[in-house]
Motif scaffolding. Structure first.
Motif, PDB file in Angstrom:
ATOM      1  N   ALA A  66       0.921  -1.250   0.076  1.00  0.00           N
ATOM      2  CA  ALA A  66       0.044   0.067  -0.019  1.00  0.00           C
ATOM      3  C   ALA A  66       0.847   1.119   0.120  1.00  0.00           C
ATOM      4  O   ALA A  66       0.480   2.164  -0.732  1.00  0.00           O
ATOM      5  CB  ALA A  66      -0.889   0.089   1.186  1.00  0.00           C
ATOM      6  N   SER A  67       1.814   1.263   0.926  1.00  0.00           N
ATOM      7  CA  SER A  67       2.694   2.555   0.957  1.00  0.00           C
ATOM      8  C   SER A  67       3.386   2.935  -0.435  1.00  0.00           C
ATOM      9  O   SER A  67       3.553   3.830  -0.936  1.00  0.00           O
ATOM     10  CB  SER A  67       3.690   2.548   2.050  1.00  0.00           C
ATOM     11  OG  SER A  67       2.994   2.283   3.329  1.00  0.00           O
ATOM     12  N   LEU A  68       4.001   1.615  -1.071  1.00  0.00           N
ATOM     13  CA  LEU A  68       4.743   1.665  -2.229  1.00  0.00           C
ATOM     14  C   LEU A  68       3.698   2.254  -3.287  1.00  0.00           C
ATOM     15  O   LEU A  68       4.072   3.101  -4.227  1.00  0.00           O
ATOM     16  CB  LEU A  68       5.486   0.088  -2.539  1.00  0.00           C
ATOM     17  CG  LEU A  68       6.316   0.422  -4.022  1.00  0.00           C
ATOM     18  CD1 LEU A  68       7.360   1.336  -4.004  1.00  0.00           C
ATOM     19  CD2 LEU A  68       6.749  -0.968  -4.344  1.00  0.00           C
ATOM     20  N   ALA A  69       2.752   1.642  -3.431  1.00  0.00           N
ATOM     21  CA  ALA A  69       1.666   2.088  -4.373  1.00  0.00           C
ATOM     22  C   ALA A  69       1.241   3.453  -4.237  1.00  0.00           C
ATOM     23  O   ALA A  69       1.137   4.127  -5.160  1.00  0.00           O
ATOM     24  CB  ALA A  69       0.350   1.077  -4.049  1.00  0.00           C
ATOM     25  N   ALA A  70       1.047   3.941  -2.936  1.00  0.00           N
ATOM     26  CA  ALA A  70       0.608   5.145  -2.863  1.00  0.00           C
ATOM     27  C   ALA A  70       1.994   6.320  -3.443  1.00  0.00           C
ATOM     28  O   ALA A  70       1.537   7.359  -3.898  1.00  0.00           O
ATOM     29  CB  ALA A  70       0.427   5.787  -1.290  1.00  0.00           C
ATOM     30  N   CYS A  74       1.824   8.927  -6.506  1.00  0.00           N
ATOM     31  CA  CYS A  74       2.239  10.350  -6.217  1.00  0.00           C
ATOM     32  C   CYS A  74       3.458  10.815  -7.270  1.00  0.00           C
ATOM     33  O   CYS A  74       3.440  11.875  -7.929  1.00  0.00           O
ATOM     34  CB  CYS A  74       2.769  10.752  -4.894  1.00  0.00           C
ATOM     35  SG  CYS A  74       1.303  10.599  -3.823  1.00  0.00           S
ATOM     36  N   VAL A  75       4.522   9.976  -7.217  1.00  0.00           N
ATOM     37  CA  VAL A  75       5.339  10.071  -8.234  1.00  0.00           C
ATOM     38  C   VAL A  75       4.946  10.229  -9.677  1.00  0.00           C
ATOM     39  O   VAL A  75       5.216  10.995 -10.612  1.00  0.00           O
ATOM     40  CB  VAL A  75       6.479   9.060  -8.223  1.00  0.00           C
ATOM     41  CG1 VAL A  75       7.639   9.127  -9.619  1.00  0.00           C
ATOM     42  CG2 VAL A  75       7.358   9.184  -7.067  1.00  0.00           C
ATOM     43  N   PHE A 165      -0.615  11.255  -0.548  1.00  0.00           N
ATOM     44  CA  PHE A 165      -0.120  10.116  -0.133  1.00  0.00           C
ATOM     45  C   PHE A 165      -0.363   9.395   0.967  1.00  0.00           C
ATOM     46  O   PHE A 165      -0.805   8.359   0.930  1.00  0.00           O
ATOM     47  CB  PHE A 165       1.557  10.272   0.167  1.00  0.00           C
ATOM     48  CG  PHE A 165       2.069   9.224   0.625  1.00  0.00           C
ATOM     49  CD1 PHE A 165       2.736   8.127  -0.406  1.00  0.00           C
ATOM     50  CD2 PHE A 165       2.710   9.081   1.923  1.00  0.00           C
ATOM     51  CE1 PHE A 165       3.286   7.176   0.375  1.00  0.00           C
ATOM     52  CE2 PHE A 165       3.287   7.899   2.743  1.00  0.00           C
ATOM     53  CZ  PHE A 165       3.570   6.931   1.605  1.00  0.00           C
ATOM     54  N   PHE A 166      -0.737  10.196   2.089  1.00  0.00           N
ATOM     55  CA  PHE A 166      -1.403   9.526   3.525  1.00  0.00           C
ATOM     56  C   PHE A 166      -2.780   9.172   3.113  1.00  0.00           C
ATOM     57  O   PHE A 166      -3.246   8.088   3.990  1.00  0.00           O
ATOM     58  CB  PHE A 166      -1.215  10.633   4.497  1.00  0.00           C
ATOM     59  CG  PHE A 166       0.281  10.848   5.137  1.00  0.00           C
ATOM     60  CD1 PHE A 166       0.999   9.620   5.283  1.00  0.00           C
ATOM     61  CD2 PHE A 166       0.783  11.916   4.891  1.00  0.00           C
ATOM     62  CE1 PHE A 166       2.469  10.047   5.853  1.00  0.00           C
ATOM     63  CE2 PHE A 166       1.937  12.037   5.349  1.00  0.00           C
ATOM     64  CZ  PHE A 166       2.903  11.348   5.670  1.00  0.00           C
TER      65      PHE A 166
END
Length: 367
Positions: A66-70, A74-75, A165-166
């Motif tokens: 999930a964090s990498l996907a977010a 964003c990138v 992102f969050f």
């Protein structure tokens, strides 16, 4: 109160409710104005999250953490938005002088036919840059003392990106938090209302972005075929203006027609007007019904009033945020109406075959 007739007591009760709602709304708007540097990034982040949510969910379903996907989302947004801004700015810089010169020629042509009114337009076009610089200086001095508009805009953009992102990563925690703070047994209702509001904003953002892209491409291709100067910059203006329904399309289309009229003559100006009107007809009768058929539908009068109210509260930013926030409000109202419709509102006869009297209370009710 017992001495008053029943109709008068009802009117008084409704007046009290309206005064209470108006007071709470005024306090909320005032607080948002006082804390605009924090509220604006949150609202922009919510719109960005609504637009990027499907991409994030696809990455998560594909097995990405999930964090990498977010972070990847964003990138990707920074790359796409940065590239688009660079292209648009480059196009506007390359063709800006040509567009201003064309508008000045159009104003001079109008001044020949309409006298004093056209002379005023000519003066406005000739001094457009000076007026914009003066307006920008006045706005910069009134936003926050000692902080430039550019610095504040960059800070808000960075904060909004971090919030996106969050919001993408911790969306499940938001639902859990809502359910934990819900009073009594209203957790299900609060979650349903929040999901309905966010779904309305999500549908509006995706539909508007796709419609804006189609409008910009069609008008840009038409202007390029007609060899109108600054076609890329005018197409970018159409894309941005599409996020302000009706008013944005009118302004961007009028500028494109004026440029074509000034640079290419009366006949090409009429062709440019035909291209703009054809795209608007395509949007109103095909794109809007097909693309946004599953989002909250609002009457054009409601949209115009929302834009006017947003402009009076927060200027251009208010115009951009007014329609999605109104769509969210309509979604909330429909969800509450569905859940709390009176039993008498449910039709007792003429039901479809196979229906029963003890249907689910979550099913939509006809008024």
């Amino acid at each position: 109160m017992q001495l008053l007739p029943d109709p008068v007591r009802r009117v008084a009760a409704w007046c009290a409710v309206l005064l209470l709602v108006a007071g709470v709304g005024w306090v909320g708007v005032t607080l948002c104005g006082e804390f605009r540097t924090a509220v604006t990034p949150v609202l922009l982040a919510l719109l960005g999250t609504a637009l990027l949510g499907p991409l994030h969910r696809r990455l998560v379903r594909a097995g990405v953490q999930a964090s990498l996907a977010a972070g990847l989302t964003c990138v990707a947004v920074v790359a796409v938005v940065g590239g688009a801004v660079y292209i648009v700015v480059a196009a506007l810089v390359d063709t800006g002088d040509q567009i201003v010169a064309s508008l000045r020629d159009a104003a001079k042509s109008v001044s020949v036919h309409f006298g004093a009114a056209g002379t005023g337009l000519d003066d406005l076009a000739a001094n457009s840059r000076k007026l914009l610089s003066r307006f920008g200086g006045t706005a910069a001095s009134n936003v926050i003392s000692g902080v430039s508009v550019a610095g504040e805009g960059v800070a808000m953009a960075v904060l909004a990106l971090l919030l996106v992102f969050f919001f993408l990563r911790d969306s499940h925690r938001a639902v859990e938090t809502l359910r934990s703070v819900a009073p009594g047994d209203t957790a299900d209702t609060l979650e349903a209302v929040a999901r309905r509001a966010f779904a309305a904003v999500e549908g509006f953002m995706r539909g508007t972005t796709l419609i804006a892209l189609i409008d910009a491409v069609c008008i840009t291709v038409g202007l390029l075929i007609l060899q109108v100067p600054g076609a890329a910059g005018l197409g970018a203006l159409v894309f941005v203006g599409a996020y302000i329904p009706y008013l944005g399309a009118f302004i961007s289309g009028a500028v494109a027609v004026l440029v074509a009229l000034a640079d290419r003559g009366f006949v090409i100006g009429l062709w440019a007007l035909g291209v703009v009107l054809a795209v608007q007809v395509l949007e109103g009768h095909v794109l809007q019904p097909v693309i946004q058929s599953r989002t909250v539908q609002m009457h054009p009068a409601v949209v115009m009033l929302a834009i006017a109210a947003g402009a009076s509260v927060a200027g251009i930013l208010g115009m951009l945020l007014a329609v999605p926030l109104t769509a969210a409000a309509f979604g909330v109202a429909q969800e509450l109406r569905t859940r709390y419709a009176a039993p008498s509102d449910v039709p007792s006869s003429g039901a479809a075959p196979g229906s029963s009297a003890d249907a689910s209370p979550d099913a939509p009710c006809d008024s």
